[in-house]
Design an enzyme around this catalytic site. Sequence first.
Site, PDB file in Angstrom:
ATOM      1  N   ASP A 207       0.839  -1.197   0.000  1.00 40.26           N
ATOM      2  CA  ASP A 207       0.000   0.000   0.000  1.00 40.26           C
ATOM      3  C   ASP A 207       0.878   1.253   0.000  1.00 40.26           C
ATOM      4  O   ASP A 207       1.874   1.337   0.710  1.00 40.26           O
ATOM      5  CB  ASP A 207      -0.853  -0.031   1.278  1.00 40.26           C
ATOM      6  CG  ASP A 207      -1.916   1.034   1.311  1.00 40.26           C
ATOM      7  OD1 ASP A 207      -2.849   0.950   0.500  1.00 40.26           O
ATOM      8  OD2 ASP A 207      -1.804   1.953   2.150  1.00 40.26           O
ATOM      9  N   GLU A 267       1.299  -0.531  -4.998  1.00 41.71           N
ATOM     10  CA  GLU A 267       0.296   0.478  -5.354  1.00 41.71           C
ATOM     11  C   GLU A 267       1.033   1.694  -5.896  1.00 41.71           C
ATOM     12  O   GLU A 267       2.029   2.144  -5.322  1.00 41.71           O
ATOM     13  CB  GLU A 267      -0.538   0.895  -4.135  1.00 41.71           C
ATOM     14  CG  GLU A 267      -1.608   1.890  -4.554  1.00 41.71           C
ATOM     15  CD  GLU A 267      -2.426   2.494  -3.413  1.00 41.71           C
ATOM     16  OE1 GLU A 267      -3.569   2.870  -3.677  1.00 41.71           O
ATOM     17  OE2 GLU A 267      -1.914   2.610  -2.286  1.00 41.71           O
TER      18      GLU A 267
END
Length: 532
Positions: A207, A267
Site C-alpha cells: 500500500d 500500489e
Amino acid sequence: MAAADGETWWRRGVFYQIYPRSFQDTDGDGIGDLRGIVERLDHLVWLGVDAVWLSPIYASPMEDGGYDITDHTAVDPVFGTLEDADALLAEAHRRGLRIVLDFVPHHTSHRHPWCIESRSDRGAKRRDWYVWRDPAADGGPPTNWRSISDERPGSAWHLDERTGQYQLATFSPAQPDFNWANPAVREAMADVLRFWLDRGVDGFRIDMATFLGSDEQFRDEETPAGGPPVDYVRDARYHFNRPEAKDHLRELRAVVDGYPDRVLIAEMLYDSPIDVLVEFARDAGIDLAANFGLITQPFTAEAIAAYVEAYDEATEAGDVWPNWCLANHDMPRPTRLGWPTARTAMLLLLTLRGTPFIYYGDELGMPNVDVPPDRRDDRWSVSLAGVTRDAFRTPMRWDAGPNAGFCPPDSRPWLPVGDDHERVNVAVQRDDPGSMLHLTRRLLVLRRRTPALTVGTSTRMRGLPTGCLGFTRTARGQRMLVLCNLARRDATVELTGVGPPRIVETTGAAALTAAGAVVELGAGSAIVLQLP
Ligand code: NOJ
C-alpha cells in the site's frame, strides 16, 4: 524475481481481489470473515483465477476499512483469528490458489501501541518511529505539505498540544506516517513480512509504496497551495515520491527473496506516467507496479489503444511485466461504463498482455450501489470518480435469497447489498450461459489454455473504423486477434491479408460473415478470433 521464460505464476496467472468485509459472513455480524472466504474458495476455483489479493485483515479500529492498523501480525477479531488465516492459506494452497496479503507499511492507526508510545513524550523510546517536527517560527505547521485525503484537505501536520510538536499524517489524522528514515521502523516492517512469509503467504500488495519516506531536510513543496489534490500527489517532490522509497522497497525485496517464488505488487499513483511505472518496478525490485490506465483513461478506442500500445512498448523495452485492472476498493466498478461495454471491458482485461486483476463481484457485473447517507461507512475519502467508496465495497452477491447469501437472513449486512441482487448474483448467473459470470469464466479458461493470450506479444492493429480498437497476440505460432467496438454505433471491420479466422469468444452482438473476412461488431461489443 521475474523469470525470463514468462512462465512465472504471477505472469501467467490472474489475480482476484477480495475485500474481506464483503465476501462472506459466517458468524452473523454482517461483516465478511476469513472462514467465509474459505467457504467460497470453490467459487474461485470454478471461475478459474490463480491468486487472491486480500485487502487488509489485520487488527484495526477500521477508521479506514482496515488500512489503519494497530497490529500488523494479528488478525482483526471481526475477520477471525490467526488460526483462521492459517486455515485459509492451507485450504487455498490445497486448491492450487495463491494468497497475497495487503501490506501497509506507510502509516499505522493513531491507536497503534507504537504510535501511542511515540506520542506520549518527546523522550519516548519510539518517539522517532513517527515523524515529529517543531512548529514553524509563526507557530504553524513545519512545512506546506498537504493531506491527501479528500475529505480532510489542509495541512498534513497535526499539532500535538501536549508535546508541542506537529506529527505528519499524510492521509488522514487517524493514520500518522511511519518515519522510514529510522532503521528500526524498516526492520520492524521487514519482520512483519517474515512473519507472514513464514506462514506461507505468496506475496504482498504494498500500500502507498511510492509514499515511503519524506525529505529529511523538510523542504516545502513548490506546487501552489489550494490546487487540485491530484496535481499535488503527482508533483510532490519532498513530501513523497522520494527516491528513497525505491531503496526501502529494495530492502523489502531482499527479505522476500529469502523465500522462493513470492510476488511483490506496488500500489502506484492513479495517474503515474507509464515511464514512472516501468522505472519504479525496475528500480525498486517490484514485480507488478499497479497500472490504472484502464480506469483513468477515457474509455474510448483512441485513448485506450494509444495507452495500451505505449504501455506495451515501455514495459517490453524496460523488461518489466505489465498488469491491468478495471476497478478496486478505491475505484468504481466497470459497470460505470454501462452495458454492453462492461462486458467488453472484461474481455479486454483478460486478453491484454499482462497480469489481470479482477475485483470481486466484477465477474457478475455488480453495480456501483447507491448507498444512502445513513448507511455509509467510508469516512475519509471519495474516489477519483467523486463517489463514496462504499458504492463498490458492498457485499458479494451469492444468490437471490435474503442478504444475497452474504450473511444469515436475520443479520444486517454492513453495507446494503443493493436492489437488483435477485438478478445479479452467482447462483442465477451460473444457470445462464449468456451471463457476465459465464463470459468471465470462459475468458479465463481461454486465457489459461492459450499461450498467445498469457505470454504472447501484442501488436496494435491500425486502420480500424473510428471507435474500434484491435490487437493481435502471438506466441508459439499461435495468433489471436482481439477487436473491441467501444463506440455507440455498430461497426464493420474488414480483415485483409489473413486467412479465414475462427471465432473463439464474443461478448455478444459480434459475428463473422460467411466468407470470414468481415467482422460485424455491435455497439459496445468485442470478439476474439483465432487467426490461421
Ligand atoms: C491506499 C488504499 O488503497 C486506500 O484504500 C487507503 O484509504 C489509503 N491507502 C490510505 O490508507
